[in-house]
Write an enzyme that holds these catalytic residues in place. Structure first.
Site, PDB file in Angstrom:
ATOM      1  N   ASN A  79       0.865  -1.187   0.000  1.00  0.00           N
ATOM      2  CA  ASN A  79       0.000   0.000   0.000  1.00  0.00           C
ATOM      3  C   ASN A  79       0.902   1.237   0.000  1.00  0.00           C
ATOM      4  O   ASN A  79       1.733   1.423   0.897  1.00  0.00           O
ATOM      5  CB  ASN A  79      -0.909   0.001   1.231  1.00  0.00           C
ATOM      6  CG  ASN A  79      -1.902   1.150   1.218  1.00  0.00           C
ATOM      7  OD1 ASN A  79      -1.553   2.287   0.899  1.00  0.00           O
ATOM      8  ND2 ASN A  79      -3.145   0.859   1.544  1.00  0.00           N
ATOM      9  N   ASN A 156     -12.566  -2.891   1.651  1.00  0.00           N
ATOM     10  CA  ASN A 156     -13.457  -1.734   1.589  1.00  0.00           C
ATOM     11  C   ASN A 156     -14.065  -1.716   0.195  1.00  0.00           C
ATOM     12  O   ASN A 156     -13.330  -1.630  -0.784  1.00  0.00           O
ATOM     13  CB  ASN A 156     -12.688  -0.422   1.774  1.00  0.00           C
ATOM     14  CG  ASN A 156     -11.855  -0.386   3.051  1.00  0.00           C
ATOM     15  OD1 ASN A 156     -12.232  -0.991   4.051  1.00  0.00           O
ATOM     16  ND2 ASN A 156     -10.733   0.327   3.021  1.00  0.00           N
ATOM     17  N   ALA A 163     -13.473   3.060   0.764  1.00  0.00           N
ATOM     18  CA  ALA A 163     -12.605   2.692  -0.361  1.00  0.00           C
ATOM     19  C   ALA A 163     -12.115   3.947  -1.076  1.00  0.00           C
ATOM     20  O   ALA A 163     -12.895   4.865  -1.328  1.00  0.00           O
ATOM     21  CB  ALA A 163     -13.350   1.803  -1.348  1.00  0.00           C
ATOM     22  N   SER A 164     -10.838   3.991  -1.389  1.00  0.00           N
ATOM     23  CA  SER A 164     -10.332   5.106  -2.187  1.00  0.00           C
ATOM     24  C   SER A 164     -10.139   4.678  -3.642  1.00  0.00           C
ATOM     25  O   SER A 164      -9.871   5.500  -4.502  1.00  0.00           O
ATOM     26  CB  SER A 164      -9.028   5.649  -1.593  1.00  0.00           C
ATOM     27  OG  SER A 164      -8.100   4.603  -1.432  1.00  0.00           O
ATOM     28  N   HIS A 167     -11.671  -0.160  -8.058  1.00  0.00           N
ATOM     29  CA  HIS A 167     -11.230  -1.466  -8.558  1.00  0.00           C
ATOM     30  C   HIS A 167     -11.172  -2.472  -7.395  1.00  0.00           C
ATOM     31  O   HIS A 167     -10.582  -2.187  -6.357  1.00  0.00           O
ATOM     32  CB  HIS A 167      -9.843  -1.285  -9.193  1.00  0.00           C
ATOM     33  CG  HIS A 167      -9.416  -2.421 -10.050  1.00  0.00           C
ATOM     34  ND1 HIS A 167      -9.106  -2.262 -11.387  1.00  0.00           N
ATOM     35  CD2 HIS A 167      -9.240  -3.727  -9.784  1.00  0.00           C
ATOM     36  CE1 HIS A 167      -8.741  -3.423 -11.891  1.00  0.00           C
ATOM     37  NE2 HIS A 167      -8.816  -4.336 -10.930  1.00  0.00           N
ATOM     38  N   HIS A 169     -10.489  -4.881  -4.557  1.00  0.00           N
ATOM     39  CA  HIS A 169      -9.244  -5.221  -3.861  1.00  0.00           C
ATOM     40  C   HIS A 169      -9.510  -5.509  -2.387  1.00  0.00           C
ATOM     41  O   HIS A 169     -10.544  -5.120  -1.850  1.00  0.00           O
ATOM     42  CB  HIS A 169      -8.234  -4.069  -3.990  1.00  0.00           C
ATOM     43  CG  HIS A 169      -8.662  -2.800  -3.295  1.00  0.00           C
ATOM     44  ND1 HIS A 169      -9.645  -1.971  -3.798  1.00  0.00           N
ATOM     45  CD2 HIS A 169      -8.263  -2.235  -2.131  1.00  0.00           C
ATOM     46  CE1 HIS A 169      -9.822  -0.946  -2.975  1.00  0.00           C
ATOM     47  NE2 HIS A 169      -8.993  -1.081  -1.951  1.00  0.00           N
ATOM     48  N   GLN A 171      -7.129  -5.856   1.566  1.00  0.00           N
ATOM     49  CA  GLN A 171      -5.877  -5.408   2.170  1.00  0.00           C
ATOM     50  C   GLN A 171      -5.498  -6.299   3.355  1.00  0.00           C
ATOM     51  O   GLN A 171      -6.357  -6.886   4.003  1.00  0.00           O
ATOM     52  CB  GLN A 171      -5.985  -3.951   2.620  1.00  0.00           C
ATOM     53  CG  GLN A 171      -6.249  -3.008   1.446  1.00  0.00           C
ATOM     54  CD  GLN A 171      -6.031  -1.542   1.769  1.00  0.00           C
ATOM     55  OE1 GLN A 171      -4.930  -1.127   2.110  1.00  0.00           O
ATOM     56  NE2 GLN A 171      -7.084  -0.764   1.655  1.00  0.00           N
ATOM     57  N   CYS A 195     -14.456 -20.447  24.976  1.00  0.00           N
ATOM     58  CA  CYS A 195     -14.293 -19.580  23.805  1.00  0.00           C
ATOM     59  C   CYS A 195     -15.617 -18.872  23.542  1.00  0.00           C
ATOM     60  O   CYS A 195     -16.661 -19.515  23.403  1.00  0.00           O
ATOM     61  CB  CYS A 195     -13.879 -20.423  22.598  1.00  0.00           C
ATOM     62  SG  CYS A 195     -14.075 -19.545  21.035  1.00  0.00           S
ATOM     63  N   HIS A 292     -10.777 -16.871  18.247  1.00  0.00           N
ATOM     64  CA  HIS A 292     -11.402 -17.811  17.313  1.00  0.00           C
ATOM     65  C   HIS A 292     -11.648 -16.966  16.071  1.00  0.00           C
ATOM     66  O   HIS A 292     -12.400 -15.995  16.125  1.00  0.00           O
ATOM     67  CB  HIS A 292     -12.720 -18.294  17.955  1.00  0.00           C
ATOM     68  CG  HIS A 292     -13.545 -19.259  17.154  1.00  0.00           C
ATOM     69  ND1 HIS A 292     -14.155 -20.349  17.733  1.00  0.00           N
ATOM     70  CD2 HIS A 292     -13.897 -19.303  15.834  1.00  0.00           C
ATOM     71  CE1 HIS A 292     -14.857 -21.017  16.807  1.00  0.00           C
ATOM     72  NE2 HIS A 292     -14.703 -20.393  15.640  1.00  0.00           N
TER      73      HIS A 292
END
Lengths: 335, 335
Positions: A79, A156, A163-164, A167, A169, A171, A195, A292
């Site tokens: 990034n 995002n 999201a910037s 397209h 994607h 991260q 748990c 978990h």
């Protein structure tokens, strides 16, 4: 300068990504609308535009193609605007009452397709399987770096999900410390010896009103204290702390569920922005019981208001029982 | 049903405002844009539309006008879609591993003007003085209700700040418990024996790089660990725990600063959405040292992304030192 600063009021950390240094006129939104200029801008994630990104970390490519050129199917890059840098060692600096860390860590972008405008729910399952396999691989590679203590995978989609880039994607971020955000699972383990996620599975299967869908390996629910309208969790039934240990059978089923659930959500909720957030256990720290791994999917139908930010208490106008009922009917209708 | 549910993973609370029960098609936003239908809808906050709101709690009115009719200047009403209700006593219910409170408390809306489309920075100072006086009065009235433990005053302006109404308004919420969000000030007091905000004032006046403006009674800074680009705090210089104790001289100066700062921000940042959040000490609980009231102003130029939500660590692309420099130049340029 990029650093992680201590927020003394909130007892938390803030990443100051000042390399990015957006000018006021470069922010995408104003009071009432969006001024998107994305049509005028070259998308750095499209095939053929590899020169607009930093050199790739890895890619799935045709045999005869070269790195950082066309001919790929999925591409992993650093990034460009991250607070985290892969070199150096973690240092804490003090400045009067304030303190900060230098941004040691990793932030990688997985470009999920060479094609612009094709979204996750439109991919064939084979591509989603490949994406999950790469996420697993990056998780396991990052966990080999003992400076990294926590790995957060997220997606995002849409400007209302932060999201910037349009397209498609995902991260992966490797943080040099463990965020406190999910520490409730540790407290729960200390109090009960159980748990939390396993106990949630047990109760939701019994009560059923927040249950969205069930497969061999996963349970989909709208969580009891959903912060976002139509928030949904995909929980592996088998107790497993690290996403990096996901099995091949689970990957195949998760790919099917991602496509099926996302299509249903897009249809039910009129094509919303959304986030995927994959919660997992810390890495490279002494063993902490209670984690978990699970996938949190949050449609972003509302913008966080002053009361949520100020008090930390989210106000959600849709009861998770109603949300689950709508999503369940949609998913079962597709079967 | 409206209730406050325990979020076991985040160790926090979530308000489920299910009376509102927005249908999927009623949410204002989708993936890339806003579908606002506000032009077709009668604004319930406009003068003459009093019948569209619940009966008023109080109003500043012309002498010859009647309650819940035209003829007012500022009007206070209950929030119709609140998780909090003014009747009953607080009860905690358990349901297997889950728990919730019934929503006992108050949520009031201060309609700041009878005129639609006139915003805070466009009001004359006399109106802002009246608004602050009413906020002080509501704070002090709510603090008489010993079921209420924390009072949060806030303002959402613009859809990107979570506003559901365009018409200029603020809100006051009285919660039946103290949110943990600002507990850092308590920890700081325990560690140092000092007030964090007083120490911030001292350091910022010395360093000056995050200082935006100073008046007799207030200091404006971009905080060291700003979560939002151009986030600004207005801190009263005199140590004072409760906003309800603000003096007349402080109110007059704060009104001037609200107008001056908001105008500058609107101009510098191209008319952004923003929140005002007024942080103060808990009420009706045994004395907790460390609080100092202050006003937090957050332009909303970016939408919170997956990484911020998942880890609780906000990523801010504008260093507060740069933000302060821009805002300072603008404010000093106006003098």
């Amino acid at each position: 300068m990029a650093e992680i600063r201590r927020d003394l009021v909130k007892s938390n950390w803030v990443g100051i990504v000042a390399d990015m240094a957006l000018k006021p006129q470069e922010f995408p939104i104003n009071k009432w609308g969006i001024e998107t200029t994305s049509n005028n801008i070259i998308c750095p994630f499209c095939e053929g535009h590899e020169a607009f990104t930093p050199p790739e970390i890895m890619a799935i490519r045709h045999d005869d193609s070269e790195a950082n050129a066309a001919g790929w199917s999925i591409r992993v890059i650093p990034n460009k605007f991250s607070v985290l840098h892969p070199d150096g060692i973690l240092e804490k600096k003090h400045n009067g009452i304030y303190s900060n860390y230098n941004g040691v860590g990793r932030q990688e972008v997985i470009i999920e397709t060479p094609e612009h405008g094709v979204d996750l729910h439109e991919f064939d399952e084979a591509r989603i399987v490949m994406i999950i396999n790469i996420l697993k691989q990056r998780y396991n590679v990052l966990s080999q770096d003992d400076r990294i203590k926590y790995i957060q995978i997220y997606k995002n989609r849409g400007i209302f999900a932060g999201a910037s880039q349009e397209h498609s994607h995902s991260q992966v971020i490797g943080l040099p410390f463990v965020p406190q955000e999910n520490s409730g699972v540790i407290d729960y383990y200390h109090k009960t010896g159980s748990c939390l996620l396993c106990d949630i599975i047990r109760q939701e299967k019994l009560v059923r009103e927040r249950l969205v869908y069930e497969t061999e390996h996963f349970l989909l629910i709208c969580p009891y204290a959903s912060r976002f309208p139509y928030e949904t969790w995909v929980i592996p039934k088998k107790h497993c702390e690290h996403f990096g240990a996901i099995s091949e059978a689970e990957i195949n089923e998760l790919a099917m569920l991602c496509k099926k659930y996302t299509s249903a959500m897009i249809d039910c909720l009129q094509n919303p922005a959304y986030n995927y957030m994959l919660n997992s256990a810390p890495v490279n720290v002494p063993y902490i019981p209670g984690f978990h791994w699970y996938l949190e999917i949050t449609p972003r139908l509302l913008v966080t208001a002053g009361v949520d930010i100020a008090t930390g208490i989210y106000m959600n106008p849709v009861a998770p029982e109603l949300a689950a009922s709508l999503l369940r009917d949609k998913l079962l209708g597709q079967d």
